[in-house]
Design a protein around this motif. Structure first.
Motif, PDB file in Angstrom:
ATOM      1  N   ALA A 159     -17.667  -6.287 -36.524  1.00 25.33           N
ATOM      2  CA  ALA A 159     -18.454  -6.211 -37.762  1.00 25.33           C
ATOM      3  C   ALA A 159     -17.771  -6.945 -38.910  1.00 25.33           C
ATOM      4  O   ALA A 159     -18.427  -7.589 -39.732  1.00 25.33           O
ATOM      5  N   LYS A 160     -16.436  -6.863 -38.980  1.00 25.55           N
ATOM      6  CA  LYS A 160     -15.715  -7.541 -40.052  1.00 25.55           C
ATOM      7  C   LYS A 160     -15.600  -9.041 -39.815  1.00 25.55           C
ATOM      8  O   LYS A 160     -15.340  -9.803 -40.743  1.00 25.55           O
ATOM      9  N   GLY A 161     -15.799  -9.463 -38.565  1.00 25.81           N
ATOM     10  CA  GLY A 161     -15.725 -10.887 -38.286  1.00 25.81           C
ATOM     11  C   GLY A 161     -16.741 -11.696 -39.061  1.00 25.81           C
ATOM     12  O   GLY A 161     -16.487 -12.845 -39.439  1.00 25.81           O
ATOM     13  N   ARG A 162     -17.892 -11.091 -39.321  1.00 26.08           N
ATOM     14  CA  ARG A 162     -18.943 -11.798 -40.066  1.00 26.08           C
ATOM     15  C   ARG A 162     -18.551 -12.030 -41.519  1.00 26.08           C
ATOM     16  O   ARG A 162     -19.147 -12.873 -42.193  1.00 26.08           O
ATOM     17  N   GLU A 163     -17.564 -11.275 -42.009  1.00 27.66           N
ATOM     18  CA  GLU A 163     -17.125 -11.434 -43.401  1.00 27.66           C
ATOM     19  C   GLU A 163     -16.002 -12.455 -43.544  1.00 27.66           C
ATOM     20  O   GLU A 163     -15.574 -12.746 -44.658  1.00 27.66           O
ATOM     21  N   ILE A 164     -15.511 -12.973 -42.424  1.00 26.71           N
ATOM     22  CA  ILE A 164     -14.457 -13.992 -42.454  1.00 26.71           C
ATOM     23  C   ILE A 164     -15.136 -15.348 -42.569  1.00 26.71           C
ATOM     24  O   ILE A 164     -15.695 -15.865 -41.601  1.00 26.71           O
ATOM     25  N   THR A 165     -15.121 -15.914 -43.771  1.00 30.65           N
ATOM     26  CA  THR A 165     -15.853 -17.153 -44.022  1.00 30.65           C
ATOM     27  C   THR A 165     -14.974 -18.176 -44.724  1.00 30.65           C
ATOM     28  O   THR A 165     -14.041 -17.826 -45.455  1.00 30.65           O
ATOM     29  N   LEU A 166     -15.293 -19.433 -44.496  1.00 29.18           N
ATOM     30  CA  LEU A 166     -14.561 -20.511 -45.158  1.00 29.18           C
ATOM     31  C   LEU A 166     -14.715 -20.413 -46.672  1.00 29.18           C
ATOM     32  O   LEU A 166     -13.770 -20.708 -47.421  1.00 29.18           O
ATOM     33  N   GLU A 167     -15.874 -19.977 -47.120  1.00 34.19           N
ATOM     34  CA  GLU A 167     -16.127 -19.902 -48.569  1.00 34.19           C
ATOM     35  C   GLU A 167     -15.204 -18.907 -49.269  1.00 34.19           C
ATOM     36  O   GLU A 167     -14.924 -19.051 -50.457  1.00 34.19           O
ATOM     37  N   THR A 168     -14.726 -17.893 -48.549  1.00 39.31           N
ATOM     38  CA  THR A 168     -13.851 -16.879 -49.152  1.00 39.31           C
ATOM     39  C   THR A 168     -12.417 -16.994 -48.655  1.00 39.31           C
ATOM     40  O   THR A 168     -11.600 -16.100 -48.878  1.00 39.31           O
ATOM     41  N   ALA A 169     -12.083 -18.107 -47.987  1.00 45.41           N
ATOM     42  CA  ALA A 169     -10.774 -18.246 -47.349  1.00 45.41           C
ATOM     43  C   ALA A 169      -9.617 -18.246 -48.336  1.00 45.41           C
ATOM     44  O   ALA A 169      -8.472 -17.939 -47.955  1.00 45.41           O
ATOM     45  N   LEU A 170      -9.882 -18.578 -49.594  1.00 47.17           N
ATOM     46  CA  LEU A 170      -8.807 -18.635 -50.581  1.00 47.17           C
ATOM     47  C   LEU A 170      -8.908 -17.523 -51.621  1.00 47.17           C
ATOM     48  O   LEU A 170      -8.079 -17.462 -52.543  1.00 47.17           O
ATOM     49  N   ASP A 171      -9.877 -16.625 -51.467  1.00 47.68           N
ATOM     50  CA  ASP A 171     -10.063 -15.547 -52.441  1.00 47.68           C
ATOM     51  C   ASP A 171      -8.858 -14.599 -52.438  1.00 47.68           C
ATOM     52  O   ASP A 171      -8.440 -14.119 -51.373  1.00 47.68           O
ATOM     53  N   GLY A 172      -8.320 -14.331 -53.614  1.00 45.05           N
ATOM     54  CA  GLY A 172      -7.270 -13.337 -53.743  1.00 45.05           C
ATOM     55  C   GLY A 172      -5.942 -13.721 -53.130  1.00 45.05           C
ATOM     56  O   GLY A 172      -5.061 -12.858 -52.959  1.00 45.05           O
ATOM     57  N   VAL A 173      -5.761 -14.993 -52.772  1.00 45.87           N
ATOM     58  CA  VAL A 173      -4.487 -15.421 -52.183  1.00 45.87           C
ATOM     59  C   VAL A 173      -3.462 -15.580 -53.301  1.00 45.87           C
ATOM     60  O   VAL A 173      -3.569 -16.477 -54.130  1.00 45.87           O
ATOM     61  N   GLY A 174      -2.468 -14.701 -53.317  1.00 46.15           N
ATOM     62  CA  GLY A 174      -1.481 -14.695 -54.395  1.00 46.15           C
ATOM     63  C   GLY A 174      -0.154 -15.315 -54.026  1.00 46.15           C
ATOM     64  O   GLY A 174       0.778 -15.313 -54.822  1.00 46.15           O
ATOM     65  N   ILE A 175      -0.043 -15.849 -52.786  1.00 44.56           N
ATOM     66  CA  ILE A 175       1.166 -16.544 -52.357  1.00 44.56           C
ATOM     67  C   ILE A 175       0.797 -17.981 -52.035  1.00 44.56           C
ATOM     68  O   ILE A 175      -0.379 -18.301 -51.867  1.00 44.56           O
ATOM     69  N   PRO A 176       1.763 -18.884 -51.948  1.00 40.00           N
ATOM     70  CA  PRO A 176       1.418 -20.283 -51.667  1.00 40.00           C
ATOM     71  C   PRO A 176       0.767 -20.450 -50.298  1.00 40.00           C
ATOM     72  O   PRO A 176       1.065 -19.724 -49.347  1.00 40.00           O
ATOM     73  N   LEU A 177      -0.139 -21.405 -50.207  1.00 39.66           N
ATOM     74  CA  LEU A 177      -0.698 -21.784 -48.919  1.00 39.66           C
ATOM     75  C   LEU A 177       0.340 -22.555 -48.115  1.00 39.66           C
ATOM     76  O   LEU A 177       1.166 -23.288 -48.670  1.00 39.66           O
ATOM     77  N   HIS A 178       0.299 -22.406 -46.806  1.00 42.29           N
ATOM     78  CA  HIS A 178       1.115 -23.265 -45.953  1.00 42.29           C
ATOM     79  C   HIS A 178       0.593 -24.698 -46.116  1.00 42.29           C
ATOM     80  O   HIS A 178      -0.624 -24.908 -46.213  1.00 42.29           O
ATOM     81  N   PRO A 179       1.472 -25.698 -46.160  1.00 45.72           N
ATOM     82  CA  PRO A 179       1.000 -27.083 -46.350  1.00 45.72           C
ATOM     83  C   PRO A 179      -0.046 -27.520 -45.340  1.00 45.72           C
ATOM     84  O   PRO A 179      -0.966 -28.271 -45.680  1.00 45.72           O
ATOM     85  N   GLY A 180       0.077 -27.056 -44.099  1.00 44.03           N
ATOM     86  CA  GLY A 180      -0.922 -27.422 -43.100  1.00 44.03           C
ATOM     87  C   GLY A 180      -2.282 -26.847 -43.422  1.00 44.03           C
ATOM     88  O   GLY A 180      -3.313 -27.520 -43.277  1.00 44.03           O
ATOM     89  N   ALA A 181      -2.313 -25.588 -43.862  1.00 43.16           N
ATOM     90  CA  ALA A 181      -3.574 -24.970 -44.258  1.00 43.16           C
ATOM     91  C   ALA A 181      -4.129 -25.633 -45.504  1.00 43.16           C
ATOM     92  O   ALA A 181      -5.338 -25.906 -45.597  1.00 43.16           O
ATOM     93  N   ALA A 182      -3.254 -25.915 -46.464  1.00 42.07           N
ATOM     94  CA  ALA A 182      -3.698 -26.555 -47.707  1.00 42.07           C
ATOM     95  C   ALA A 182      -4.340 -27.908 -47.421  1.00 42.07           C
ATOM     96  O   ALA A 182      -5.361 -28.271 -48.028  1.00 42.07           O
ATOM     97  N   ARG A 183      -3.766 -28.652 -46.482  1.00 43.50           N
ATOM     98  CA  ARG A 183      -4.325 -29.971 -46.135  1.00 43.50           C
ATOM     99  C   ARG A 183      -5.730 -29.820 -45.572  1.00 43.50           C
ATOM    100  O   ARG A 183      -6.645 -30.570 -45.938  1.00 43.50           O
ATOM    101  N   PHE A 184      -5.938 -28.835 -44.696  1.00 42.55           N
ATOM    102  CA  PHE A 184      -7.278 -28.644 -44.146  1.00 42.55           C
ATOM    103  C   PHE A 184      -8.277 -28.280 -45.236  1.00 42.55           C
ATOM    104  O   PHE A 184      -9.381 -28.837 -45.290  1.00 42.55           O
ATOM    105  N   TYR A 185      -7.907 -27.326 -46.107  1.00 40.50           N
ATOM    106  CA  TYR A 185      -8.855 -26.874 -47.128  1.00 40.50           C
ATOM    107  C   TYR A 185      -9.196 -27.997 -48.099  1.00 40.50           C
ATOM    108  O   TYR A 185     -10.345 -28.105 -48.552  1.00 40.50           O
ATOM    109  N   ALA A 186      -8.223 -28.830 -48.418  1.00 36.49           N
ATOM    110  CA  ALA A 186      -8.504 -29.968 -49.294  1.00 36.49           C
ATOM    111  C   ALA A 186      -9.503 -30.915 -48.625  1.00 36.49           C
ATOM    112  O   ALA A 186     -10.445 -31.401 -49.264  1.00 36.49           O
TER     113      ALA A 186
END
Length: 338
Positions: free
Chosen positions: A301-328
């Motif tokens: 049920a929670k899998g449906r709430e895992i979305t690209l649109e909310t992937a950066l919501d509330g992230v208070g620590i730095p993104l890993h460079p590999g993840a940051a590259r994908f999101y950019a």
């Protein structure tokens, strides 16, 4: 889900003989989750399936694995957020799940990490879904508010869990401490077993709903979810920006006839800055492909709430460079690197 996961792992082992013929190099990547009765564990199994692509696998476009090339991912049970952060810091695991508050405090050396070395190498892969704070009580225990926990036997979850961190904050917000209750430090399924036997009045659990241990308990006895609302809850939100108001809908659990207002934090997938950039880039890309979308939508049920649109919501620590590259590349607004 575990049957599917074991089959995948077995297939990976059988593929070892074909590795020489493959340009891929096999890599292993663990995802530390939480207790098997919570939400982290099944979600971790879904993500492990989604990002795995053992050497010799059929190509994604031919209906095969669509994960990171050569990767064999495994979801492992753990004590939860704090333990996962410590495992990443110590290099004993590659990644894990954490509540957003625990991750931030660890990275900054503040809050519950005050007096401990900051985990400066902590990095985020993605925000996943909201984790609701469940305060589960026996229906006949006379617990209508947090204040009613005074004098009761209450499980706060086990040491190393994010739930224990948040349970202590909730108690304090309502003017209580562990000395005002009879505390136990148990996994939710253990606490539920004691409640079923009449030896536990209430327990805390932080995770996505529906939680397996609570759903099972609700089918065998009358329980209630205690609301976390009012001035005390607003004070918690005001002091700790990671908390937000949240609602557990009526019907989520057997006997839950009305919506229950509570608080929530974000569940996040974290790793170390020491993990290779290209590997984390491929993992992040695999997380958000169409095949993974189908797995997430159908798997929990929670899998449906895992979305690209909310992937950066509330992230208070730095993104890993590999993840940051994908999101950019995906067109998301990526915070500047620390």
């Amino acid at each position: 889900m575990m049957t599917r996961f074991v089959s995948l792992t077995a297939a990976a082992v059988m593929a070892i003989g074909a590795t020489a013929a493959s340009a891929q190099e096999m890599q292993f990547f663990r995802i530390a989750t939480g207790g098997t009765a919570g939400t982290y564990f099944p979600i971790g199994g879904l993500l492990a399936n989604a990002i795995s692509n053992p050497p010799g696998s059929r190509a994604c476009e031919d209906g095969g694995a669509c994960g990171a090339p050569g990767l064999v991912a495994t979801a492992i049970a753990s004590n939860g957020s704090v333990a996962n952060v410590n495992g990443i810091s110590g290099g004993t695991i590659e990644s894990g799940f954490s509540q957003s508050d625990v991750a931030y405090w660890a990275w900054t050396g503040t809050g519950v990490w005050e007096g401990q070395p900051a985990v400066e190498e902590l990095r985020a892969i993605a925000n996943l879904y909201p984790e609701s704070i469940h305060l589960v009580a026996r229906a006949d225990a006379g617990i209508a508010t947090v204040a009613d926990l005074a004098g009761k036997k209450v499980s706060l979850d086990e040491p190393g869990s994010g739930t224990l961190v948040d349970a202590r904050l909730i108690l304090a917000a309502w003017g209580l401490s562990e000395s005002d209750i009879t505390p136990e430090y148990l996994k939710p399924n253990q606490a539920a077993d004691l409640m079923r036997d009449g030896h536990m009045d209430a327990f805390f659990f932080v995770g996505g709903f529906p939680a397996g241990a609570i759903a099972e308990l609700a089918t065998s006895m009358n329980i209630t979810l205690v609301p976390l609302a009012g001035a005390e809850a607003e004070a918690v939100i005001g002091e700790y920006g990671f908390f937000a108001a949240n609602t557990v809908p009526a019907g989520t659990y057997n006997g839950l006839d009305e919506d229950v207002v509570t608080l929530a934090v974000g569940a996040q997938w974290i790793t170390s800055a020491n993990q290779p950039e290209e590997l984390v880039y491929e993992i992040t890309r695999a997380l958000w492909n169409e095949n993974s979308r189908r797995l997430l939508d159908s798997g929990h049920a929670k899998g449906r709430e895992i979305t690209l649109e909310t992937a950066l919501d509330g992230v208070g620590i730095p993104l890993h460079p590999g993840a940051a590259r994908f999101y950019a590349e995906a067109g998301l607004e990526v915070p500047a690197a620390e």
